[in-house]
Design a protein around this motif. Sequence first.
Motif, PDB file in Angstrom:
ATOM      1  N   ALA A 279      44.313  44.041  46.793  1.00  0.00           N
ATOM      2  CA  ALA A 279      44.218  42.740  46.122  1.00  0.00           C
ATOM      3  C   ALA A 279      45.589  42.303  45.612  1.00  0.00           C
ATOM      4  O   ALA A 279      46.259  43.064  44.908  1.00  0.00           O
ATOM      5  N   PRO A 280      46.035  41.080  45.952  1.00  0.00           N
ATOM      6  CA  PRO A 280      47.377  40.627  45.546  1.00  0.00           C
ATOM      7  C   PRO A 280      47.632  40.724  44.050  1.00  0.00           C
ATOM      8  O   PRO A 280      48.723  41.119  43.633  1.00  0.00           O
ATOM      9  N   ASN A 281      46.638  40.368  43.229  1.00  0.00           N
ATOM     10  CA  ASN A 281      46.832  40.411  41.776  1.00  0.00           C
ATOM     11  C   ASN A 281      47.113  41.827  41.283  1.00  0.00           C
ATOM     12  O   ASN A 281      47.968  42.048  40.414  1.00  0.00           O
ATOM     13  N   VAL A 316      44.027  53.404  44.136  1.00  0.00           N
ATOM     14  CA  VAL A 316      43.724  53.550  42.715  1.00  0.00           C
ATOM     15  C   VAL A 316      42.666  52.523  42.341  1.00  0.00           C
ATOM     16  O   VAL A 316      42.834  51.327  42.619  1.00  0.00           O
ATOM     17  N   VAL A 317      41.580  52.973  41.744  1.00  0.00           N
ATOM     18  CA  VAL A 317      40.557  52.031  41.268  1.00  0.00           C
ATOM     19  C   VAL A 317      40.585  52.016  39.740  1.00  0.00           C
ATOM     20  O   VAL A 317      40.926  53.010  39.095  1.00  0.00           O
ATOM     21  N   GLU A 322      42.094  44.976  36.836  1.00  0.00           N
ATOM     22  CA  GLU A 322      41.355  44.888  38.096  1.00  0.00           C
ATOM     23  C   GLU A 322      39.977  44.283  37.829  1.00  0.00           C
ATOM     24  O   GLU A 322      39.179  44.829  37.066  1.00  0.00           O
ATOM     25  N   THR A 323      39.686  43.168  38.458  1.00  0.00           N
ATOM     26  CA  THR A 323      38.397  42.508  38.295  1.00  0.00           C
ATOM     27  C   THR A 323      37.435  42.961  39.385  1.00  0.00           C
ATOM     28  O   THR A 323      37.834  43.596  40.362  1.00  0.00           O
ATOM     29  N   PRO A 359      47.321  44.584  29.626  1.00  0.00           N
ATOM     30  CA  PRO A 359      46.052  44.198  28.978  1.00  0.00           C
ATOM     31  C   PRO A 359      44.854  44.456  29.877  1.00  0.00           C
ATOM     32  O   PRO A 359      44.997  44.788  31.057  1.00  0.00           O
ATOM     33  N   ASN A 360      43.682  44.269  29.303  1.00  0.00           N
ATOM     34  CA  ASN A 360      42.415  44.342  30.022  1.00  0.00           C
ATOM     35  C   ASN A 360      42.166  45.681  30.726  1.00  0.00           C
ATOM     36  O   ASN A 360      41.954  45.735  31.947  1.00  0.00           O
ATOM     37  N   PRO A 361      42.185  46.780  29.975  1.00  0.00           N
ATOM     38  CA  PRO A 361      41.859  48.071  30.597  1.00  0.00           C
ATOM     39  C   PRO A 361      40.423  48.067  31.100  1.00  0.00           C
ATOM     40  O   PRO A 361      39.542  47.430  30.521  1.00  0.00           O
TER      41      PRO A 361
END
Length: 460
Positions: A279-281, A316-317, A322-323, A359-361
């Motif tokens: 995923a690019p992001n 890596v997941v 990662e959304t 941010p956003n773990p």
Amino acid sequence: MRGAIMATQIKAAPKVGMVSLGCPKALVDSERILTKLRADGYGLSPDYAGADVVLVNTCGFLDSAKEESLEAIGEAIAENGRVIVTGCMGNEAEAIRARFPDVLAITGAHQYEDVVTAVHAAAPPARGAFVDLVPEGGLKLTPRHYSYLKISEGCNHSCAFCIIPSLRGKLASRRIDAVLREAEKLVSAGTKELLVISQDTSAYGVDTRHESREWKGREVRAHMTDLARELGTLRTSEGAAPWVRLHYVYPYPHVDDVIPLMAEGLLTPYLDIPFQHAAPNVLKAMKRPANEAKVLERIRKWRSIAPDIAIRSSFVVGFPGETEADFEYLLDWLDEAQLDRVGAFRFEPVEGAQANALPNPVPEEIKEERFQRIMAKTASISAAKLAAKVGRTLPVIIDEVGEPDEDGCIGATGRSQADAPEIDGHVYLRDVADTVKAGDIVAVAIEDADEHDLFGVIAE
């Protein structure tokens, strides 16, 4: 007494024990340390009890790996008491000494001379012609028929989840003539499979501006393509070409140039590429040098040139941010890429990594759920690809031959060209002759397959 023969008492050589943790690059470090110590007259002990000093080569890449290293140090101290610590976790000497104040010495990664000096101080060597014996090719911690060939140290990338540059420094490539000389010695000593490793194999020689050195009467550049071509010209004592397998290959444009070498039979048709995500992001957050769209195009082109090429990778997941959409993108990418071998890891913070501040773990339960989904996806892809090999005859390198069963039948375990040792699948053989031995490369008729392994018999 006239005519009496005076016997000279030879002082027993001190013995060293080794606990080697972490990746194949660390294993090569351990082999180099032991080779140097053997040249200095030391013996090797297979257990704690027989060792005068124990070396623990640590891994410090993840917190879980650090804990494993600390447990290994504690076990060595409890069982032996005389312990020297080296490797990646050696950079955290204060933390090690706080927990184990009795450690004799601590050195960092690839500080070979410092380790040897520490061993000399702890258990002085017994020098002499009868004990200074080192086999051609040095001492190995792998089976005789395959060897890791490390071509560089360090890395110039600054990936957000990785602390390798701080542990092992910037890229430092070995001279190409030194690499080729080592490879030649390994093959002459019985190696049938060379596994080329580094932190970034594609970047080999960048730091030296791809300097040339004379080799066999010609100039050869320190460049991945030139190295691969030269390794493909090596021959075993039987006159056969060894398998040459490339690991840790970043998909830079010049990687395209090694694919024809696989088609020509100079290289094993196998690439280990650490994609990490699609995923690019997520790739942007990871600070990864990649363009996933072009990679898919290139994979298709590689397969058109070398149809049997096997591509392995790791992902890596649960990376911070990662959304679900990012993860679904990765699963769709895997469907299209159809990679042969895949490993997956749940994101784990490691002290000093930039990713820790993102941010956003991702919650642990979601990491686990995504890990299970990606493993199911890749197992399904692997099962289909292996099923397509049933009915074919493939070259297989034998790793282990079993004992005859009650009917006198002998089984063996090997690997195809699509399988690297320790990390990929196996080929299980039935009814092998008692003349078959580890290191033999045989033609195997594939009879069956499951999600990860093949089953067959040596072709008539």
